[in-house]
Design an enzyme around this catalytic site. Structure first.
Site, PDB file in Angstrom:
ATOM      1  N   GLU A 131       0.801  -1.230   0.000  1.00 54.56           N
ATOM      2  CA  GLU A 131       0.000   0.000   0.000  1.00 54.56           C
ATOM      3  C   GLU A 131       0.831   1.276   0.000  1.00 54.56           C
ATOM      4  OE1 GLU A 131      -3.550  -0.276   2.669  1.00 54.56           O
ATOM      5  OE2 GLU A 131      -2.679  -2.230   3.085  1.00 54.56           O
ATOM      6  N   THR A 140      -0.313   2.376  -8.074  1.00 56.30           N
ATOM      7  CA  THR A 140      -0.861   3.678  -8.482  1.00 56.30           C
ATOM      8  C   THR A 140       0.109   4.384  -9.424  1.00 56.30           C
ATOM      9  OG1 THR A 140      -2.025   3.883  -6.372  1.00 56.30           O
ATOM     10  CG2 THR A 140      -1.732   5.897  -7.658  1.00 56.30           C
ATOM     11  N   ARG A 162      -8.130  -0.042  -5.344  1.00 53.33           N
ATOM     12  CA  ARG A 162      -7.079  -0.833  -4.716  1.00 53.33           C
ATOM     13  C   ARG A 162      -7.241  -2.301  -5.092  1.00 53.33           C
ATOM     14  NH1 ARG A 162      -2.180  -2.378  -3.234  1.00 53.33           N
ATOM     15  NH2 ARG A 162      -2.145  -3.702  -1.382  1.00 53.33           N
ATOM     16  N   ASP A 193       6.743  -4.513 -11.471  1.00 49.53           N
ATOM     17  CA  ASP A 193       5.997  -4.268 -10.228  1.00 49.53           C
ATOM     18  C   ASP A 193       5.757  -5.600  -9.529  1.00 49.53           C
ATOM     19  OD1 ASP A 193       4.397  -3.219  -8.212  1.00 49.53           O
ATOM     20  OD2 ASP A 193       2.596  -3.148  -9.447  1.00 49.53           O
ATOM     21  N   GLN A 221       3.401  -6.785   0.076  1.00 48.13           N
ATOM     22  CA  GLN A 221       3.162  -7.460   1.356  1.00 48.13           C
ATOM     23  C   GLN A 221       4.280  -8.458   1.644  1.00 48.13           C
ATOM     24  OE1 GLN A 221       0.290  -6.451  -0.249  1.00 48.13           O
ATOM     25  NE2 GLN A 221      -0.435  -5.253   1.475  1.00 48.13           N
TER      26      GLN A 221
END
Length: 386
Positions: free
Chosen positions: A57, A62, A193, A215, A219
């Protein structure tokens, strides 16, 4: 078993007294293969691999979504549907988190209708959003957000539990998401998300160069896959979530997000594989950070507890940047820092242009040599420039 050919057969056929050994000449096919491999090697020098790293996050996906829009990479109809479903799932998941926290904090609902609407949402599985996301569900989310004081009370405590940073965006727009003719805007795409799993490669062409942006999930359980991407890396873009200084991780709600990010940055920056690799550190969610520090000092984060500045945006940004720079054990000059809000395309556009320009400059000699050679072989037009 004979391992070597009969040497006699390799002697000069023109003279029986000649002691020279003559190896067979390469045939035409072998010569063509060699030329092709040499050409591919030159073209490879115009390709650059960039790793997009950061904890969960932080905003990696994004940034990638913005880059795709900047380079006009169109989405498939399937991808559009995935985003629509994700926006609805995000809204339902986040409201159910707030409902759970109302129970945790043992707060009573003020409005009688709120209990019924909360019970409706809690019966739903946010993994099956398409089937369960009806007009009644959207209405319940909207009602609780706008009319129930208990929900607003736990919202103010959101630094004490995990919830998506853009939760309020989903609540404010939930009535739009449910419309039959709903078509996501650019902002919707950016705010949606979808947890990244696995490795996602995106090709971005800036002629004559080709950038491959890799990418990977941020986590903890996804990071073991990072090692498979560490070869032949030209640069690292590391995303740090500024607003995480007072929030916790999704996968470990005892761990501060900023502490996790700082540790992870140190591990990546000092990894043996990246000792001389340029690192572009993007401090993301500057807008959220600016809003938060008005009400809560950065000293709530253990890593920043010695901060004693005035608490304004620039001073806090400089302090946080200093803490990250201290993680670098070698070649601190290979670090370039940006302060951005990835939700705004203009921030990503200017940052990306600066990164590309810096990489061109750092690799100028090798890139110009490759371009010159490809021009001489007719593989590139003569007017092409770096």
């Amino acid at each position: 078993m004979k391992i070597f050919p009969n040497i006699k057969n390799l002697k000069c056929p023109n003279c029986c007294k000649c002691g020279c050994i003559h190896l067979p000449k390469k045939n035409k096919v072998e010569n063509e293969i060699d030329k092709k491999l040499e050409l591919d090697g030159i073209k490879e020098k115009l390709k650059m691999k960039i790793l997009l790293l950061g904890s969960g996050e932080s905003g990696k996906s994004t940034v990638l979504k913005q880059l795709k829009m900047i380079h006009k990479i169109e989405m498939t109809q399937s991808e559009i549907q995935d985003y629509i479903q994700s926006l609805r799932r995000n809204a339902l998941q986040c409201m159910n988190i707030l409902i759970e926290q109302v129970q945790v904090y043992q707060i009573e609902y003020t409005n009688e209708d709120s209990k019924e609407k909360a019970a409706l949402l809690q019966r739903l599985d946010d993994e099956e959003t398409d089937e369960c996301f009806t007009l009644d569900v959207a209405d319940a989310i909207n009602y609780l957000w706008k009319n129930e004081p208990a929900i607003k009370e736990v919202w103010e405590k959101r630094s004490e539990y995990w919830i998506l940073d853009a939760a309020d965006y989903y609540f404010e727009n939930v009535e739009r998401f449910i419309q039959d003719d709903f078509e996501p805007t650019e902002e919707d795409y950016v705010m949606a998300r979808i947890m990244t799993t696995g490795i996602i490669k995106t090709e971005l062409n800036i002629k004559p160069l080709q950038f491959t942006v890799v990418d990977v999930g941020g986590q903890r359980n996804e990071r073991r896959k990072w090692i498979h991407c560490f070869d032949d890396v030209n640069a690292i873009i590391f995303i740090a979530n500024l607003s995480g200084y007072n929030t916790v991780l999704f996968e470990d709600q005892t761990q501060n997000r900023m502490m996790e990010c700082l540790t992870l940055f140190g591990q990546i920056a000092n990894n043996q594989a990246f000792q001389s690799t340029p690192i572009y550190l993007l401090f993301n969610k500057k807008d959220l950070f600016e809003s938060k520090i008005r009400n809560e000092s950065i000293t709530v984060c253990e890593a920043f507890k010695d901060y004693n500045g005035p608490g304004d945006l620039n001073d806090c940004l400089n302090y946080v940047e200093k803490k990250f720079r201290e993680q670098l054990k070698t070649q601190s000059d290979r670090l370039m820092v940006f302060h951005i809000a990835a939700r705004f395309k203009r921030d990503i556009k200017t940052t990306w242009e600066d990164i590309v320009a810096d990489l061109k400059n750092k690799n100028k000699k090798e890139l110009e040599s490759a371009i010159k050679e490809l021009k001489s072989r007719g593989e590139l037009p003569q007017d092409v420039k770096l």
